[in-house]
Design an enzyme around this catalytic site. Structure first.
Site, PDB file in Angstrom:
ATOM      1  N   SER A  69       0.822  -1.213   0.000  1.00 14.22           N
ATOM      2  CA  SER A  69       0.000   0.000   0.000  1.00 14.22           C
ATOM      3  C   SER A  69       0.855   1.262   0.000  1.00 14.22           C
ATOM      4  CB  SER A  69      -0.911   0.027   1.229  1.00 14.22           C
ATOM      5  OG  SER A  69      -1.584  -1.198   1.368  1.00 14.22           O
TER       6      SER A  69
HETATM    7  N1  SAH Z   1      -0.915  -4.897   3.909  1.00 10.41           N
HETATM    8  C1  SAH Z   1      -0.099  -5.215   2.745  1.00 10.41           C
HETATM    9  C2  SAH Z   1      -0.758  -4.835   1.441  1.00 10.41           C
HETATM   10  C3  SAH Z   1      -1.646  -5.885   1.031  1.00 10.41           C
HETATM   11  S1  SAH Z   1      -2.330  -5.931  -0.589  1.00 10.41           S
HETATM   12  C4  SAH Z   1       1.272  -4.587   2.828  1.00 10.41           C
HETATM   13  O1  SAH Z   1       1.533  -3.823   3.756  1.00 10.41           O
HETATM   14  O2  SAH Z   1       2.102  -4.895   1.965  1.00 10.41           O
HETATM   15  C5  SAH Z   1      -3.676  -6.975  -0.137  1.00 10.41           C
HETATM   16  C6  SAH Z   1      -3.311  -8.385   0.235  1.00 10.41           C
HETATM   17  O3  SAH Z   1      -4.505  -9.034   0.647  1.00 10.41           O
HETATM   18  C7  SAH Z   1      -2.752  -9.206  -0.930  1.00 10.41           C
HETATM   19  O4  SAH Z   1      -1.505  -9.729  -0.578  1.00 10.41           O
HETATM   20  C8  SAH Z   1      -3.796 -10.289  -1.130  1.00 10.41           C
HETATM   21  O5  SAH Z   1      -3.249 -11.534  -1.530  1.00 10.41           O
HETATM   22  C9  SAH Z   1      -4.415 -10.379   0.251  1.00 10.41           C
HETATM   23  N2  SAH Z   1      -5.762 -10.973   0.283  1.00 10.41           N
HETATM   24  C10 SAH Z   1      -6.780 -10.805  -0.596  1.00 10.41           C
HETATM   25  N3  SAH Z   1      -7.847 -11.521  -0.199  1.00 10.41           N
HETATM   26  C11 SAH Z   1      -7.504 -12.168   0.945  1.00 10.41           C
HETATM   27  C12 SAH Z   1      -8.171 -13.066   1.825  1.00 10.41           C
HETATM   28  N4  SAH Z   1      -9.425 -13.470   1.618  1.00 10.41           N
HETATM   29  N5  SAH Z   1      -7.503 -13.523   2.900  1.00 10.41           N
HETATM   30  C13 SAH Z   1      -6.225 -13.150   3.158  1.00 10.41           C
HETATM   31  N6  SAH Z   1      -5.541 -12.309   2.355  1.00 10.41           N
HETATM   32  C14 SAH Z   1      -6.164 -11.806   1.262  1.00 10.41           C
END
Ligand code: SAH
Length: 222
Positions: A69
């Site tokens: 993000s």
């Molecule tokens: N917080 C992260 C950014 C995440 S992007 C950081 O600091 O880098 C969103 C993430 O959510 C992705 O890696 C994606 O794979 C995950 N995601 C999407 N759906 C999900 C689910 N149902 N359960 C767990 N993770 C999920």
């Protein structure tokens, strides 16, 4: 005096100073949050090819087609969580592990769930390498949260959904706060803040954002 070979480090130092100034200029004022953003080296949570852009205020690609993000959004959501040192926090969407690292500087314990094993393993490795040992990284479906480890004082979802998963609200303590980006996929989403009270859940719509989607189920690919 001329210096040799220090250029890259100098550039990174300037980048990191501007990084904090940008957060302050955009309205982040909580000192503990700014300190945590200063302490966690975002450059170590992005892939090598993007290292030069790590301190710019933008989201960047990570493995599995996902993104780390934008720093402003990480700081903003962290500030809106109104964290206390004794809190236990659940994050959905570990991704690079960066948001979890920032949270780990501010609270007692962080549990973060990721649907891609590749990302979870990499995030766990990075967090361990930095000594952020109050974070537990789990592989699984964030829609279900972690009933075994519930309840949580705060929950932060870092992927966008159309509605708030009830399972997550159920895993929040009374007076707990849950933040989640809600809105149509590919369109504009808003961070929605839920505060659980004795008489129900209070919802407030905050800033407009763009997140990758919250996808049901653990990923079948790695
Ligand atoms: N917080 C992260 C950014 C995440 S992007 C950081 O600091 O880098 C969103 C993430 O959510 C992705 O890696 C994606 O794979 C995950 N995601 C999407 N759906 C999900 C689910 N149902 N359960 C767990 N993770 C999920």
């Amino acid at each position: 005096m001329p210096t040799f070979g220090g250029d890259r480090q100098d550039k990174e130092d300037v980048g990191r100073m501007e990084f904090l100034l940008t957060l302050r200029r955009r309205g982040i004022s909580d000192k503990a949050v700014l300190r945590a953003m200063d302490e966690v080296p975002r450059g170590d949570f992005v892939d090598g090819e993007f290292a030069g852009m790590a301190y710019a205020d933008q989201a960047l690609p990570i493995s599995c087609g996902q993104t780390i993000s934008q720093p402003y959004v990480v700081a903003y959501m962290t500030e809106q969580l109104a964290l206390k040192p004794n809190h236990r926090v659940l994050e959905i969407g570990a991704g690079s592990g960066y948001q979890a690292a920032v949270l780990s500087r501010l609270v007692r314990a962080v549990v973060t769930i990721e649907r891609y094993r590749t990302l979870a393993d990499q995030a766990r490795e990075r967090l361990t390498a930095h000594g952020y040992n109050n974070v537990e990284v789990l592989v699984g479906d964030g829609f279900a949260g972690s009933p075994e480890r519930a309840p949580f004082d705060r929950i932060i979802v870092t992927a966008a959904a159309e509605t708030t998963p009830q399972a997550l609200l159920d895993q929040l303590v009374e007076e707990g706060i849950l933040l989640i980006p809600l809105g149509p996929q590919g369109g504009t989403q808003h961070i929605v803040k839920h505060t659980k009270t004795k008489t129900g859940v209070i919802r407030e719509t905050l800033i407009a954002v763009r997140f990758v989607p919250l996808v049901p189920g653990q990923a079948q690919e790695l």
